[in-house]
Design an enzyme around this catalytic site. Structure first.
Site, PDB file in Angstrom:
ATOM      1  CG  ASN A   9      33.271 129.423  70.943  1.00 30.28           C
ATOM      2  OD1 ASN A   9      32.205 129.647  71.522  1.00 30.28           O
ATOM      3  ND2 ASN A   9      33.441 129.629  69.645  1.00 30.28           N
ATOM      4  CE  LYS A  11      32.510 126.443  67.858  1.00 25.23           C
ATOM      5  NZ  LYS A  11      32.844 126.087  66.508  1.00 25.23           N
ATOM      6  CG  HIS A  98      33.770 132.186  66.169  1.00 29.29           C
ATOM      7  ND1 HIS A  98      33.186 131.387  65.222  1.00 29.29           N
ATOM      8  CD2 HIS A  98      34.594 131.398  66.883  1.00 29.29           C
ATOM      9  CE1 HIS A  98      33.645 130.149  65.370  1.00 29.29           C
ATOM     10  NE2 HIS A  98      34.498 130.126  66.366  1.00 29.29           N
ATOM     11  CD  GLU A 100      30.985 128.492  64.554  1.00 29.76           C
ATOM     12  OE1 GLU A 100      30.484 128.798  65.652  1.00 29.76           O
ATOM     13  OE2 GLU A 100      31.734 127.505  64.402  1.00 29.76           O
ATOM     14  CD  GLU A 170      38.873 130.298  66.230  1.00 27.23           C
ATOM     15  OE1 GLU A 170      38.982 129.345  66.992  1.00 27.23           O
ATOM     16  OE2 GLU A 170      37.800 130.852  65.973  1.00 27.23           O
ATOM     17  N   GLY A 176      35.967 123.028  63.540  1.00 31.75           N
ATOM     18  CA  GLY A 176      34.944 121.997  63.626  1.00 31.75           C
ATOM     19  C   GLY A 176      35.046 120.932  62.556  1.00 31.75           C
ATOM     20  CB  SER A 216      40.341 120.618  64.452  1.00 37.77           C
ATOM     21  OG  SER A 216      39.144 120.777  63.718  1.00 37.77           O
ATOM     22  N   GLY A 238      35.023 122.301  70.013  1.00 40.13           N
ATOM     23  CA  GLY A 238      34.507 120.972  70.385  1.00 40.13           C
ATOM     24  C   GLY A 238      35.134 120.396  71.648  1.00 40.13           C
TER      25      GLY A 238
HETATM   26  C1  PEP Z   1      36.099 127.527  67.387  1.00 38.67           C
HETATM   27  O1  PEP Z   1      34.925 127.486  67.104  1.00 38.67           O
HETATM   28  O2  PEP Z   1      36.600 128.594  67.793  1.00 38.67           O
HETATM   29  C2  PEP Z   1      36.898 126.310  67.231  1.00 38.67           C
HETATM   30  C3  PEP Z   1      38.187 126.425  67.215  1.00 38.67           C
HETATM   31  O3  PEP Z   1      36.200 125.134  67.095  1.00 38.67           O
HETATM   32  P1  PEP Z   1      36.820 123.648  67.026  1.00 38.67           P
HETATM   33  O4  PEP Z   1      37.880 123.566  68.100  1.00 38.67           O
HETATM   34  O5  PEP Z   1      35.685 122.748  67.283  1.00 38.67           O
HETATM   35  O6  PEP Z   1      37.425 123.499  65.674  1.00 38.67           O
END
Ligand code: PEP
Length: 254
Positions: A9, A11, A98, A100, A170, A176, A216, A238
């Protein structure tokens, strides 16, 4: 055997040229190094989708997805992108729900149920995200939150449509933040999700659904997470912005 998927992703990162370079690197590495039947999915901003699907042509191990789609088929929704448009440029997946989107754009389960219907009606495979916040986990409400996100977001679907979904667990506190759920914490929730699906649609449907972990995830922690019996891959934020890291995570399933 359930399909194993590692989805990136991006973003709101990568301008057009940066995105094309990153994706080309991913394709070349996947071509040279991925030996299993897993699929890498790259969910880019809308502006990249058409070019990425062209670059991915002929490579079954790499698919492309969007990060959102509108709930309406079409119409006077200035600035929005429809599921049909996404499908028309060759993208296969769309991330829905998601955290966000839930947090910053007020998307709730009822809206996400509509978005899921429209995405499926237009030939997209939703990667449907669920997960609890830190406050919800500290209050020991995480199972209830997951239960209602499933019940209100996707359990209205009939079996044929539901079977097209990918679910992504998630935990919001792990996205993040550099804090990952332990493999035991993730497995516990993944098993619970599969159990809820079995109760609603029956064991064969539950056994066939791909459930991703996100939060993460990186090349170091992915092997232990992906070794859990109910974790079928990852949704990667990320680490998906670095081709080497992303493909190393994909290669955990080699
Ligand atoms: C995400 O935004 O779906 C995600 C898992 O981000 P990160 O891997 O950066 O925690």
């Amino acid at each position: 055997m359930r399909k194993k998927i590692v989805a990136g992703n991006w973003k709101m990162n990568m301008d057009y040229n940066e995105g094309l370079s990153l994706f080309s690197e991913v394709i070349n590495m996947v071509k040279d190094e991925v030996t299993g039947s897993q699929q890498a999915v790259v969910c880019s901003p809308f502006i990249h989708l058409h070019s990425l699907t062209h670059l991915a042509k002929g490579y079954a191990k790499v698919a492309v997805g969007a990060q959102n789609a509108h709930q309406a088929e079409s119409g006077a929704y200035t600035g929005e992108i429809s599921a049909r448009m996404i499908n028309s440029v060759g993208a296969e997946y769309v991330i829905l729900g998601h955290s966000e989107r839930r947090q910053y754009f007020g998307e709730d389960n009822a809206l996400l149920a509509k978005k899921t219907d429209t995405a499926l009606a237009n030939g997209l495979k939703p990667i449907f995200c669920i997960g609890e916040t830190l406050d919800e986990r500290n209050a020991e409400k995480h199972f209830d939150v997951i239960k209602s996100q499933l019940a209100e977001g996707v359990f209205h679907l009939d079996e044929a449509h539901f079977s097209k979904l990918v679910i992504a667990y998630e935990p919001v506190w792990a996205i993040g933040t550099g804090v990952t759920a332990s493999s035991a914490q993730a497995q516990e929730i993944h098993a619970f999700i599969r159990q809820e699906i079995a109760a609603k649609y029956g064991q064969p449907v539950a056994d066939g659904i791909t459930i991703l972990y996100g939060g993460s995830c990186n090349p170091k922690n992915a092997p232990e997470l992906f070794a859990q019996p109910d974790i079928d891959g990852g949704l990667i934020g990320g680490a998906s912005l670095k081709s080497r890291d992303f493909v190393d995570i994909v290669k955990v399933f080699n």
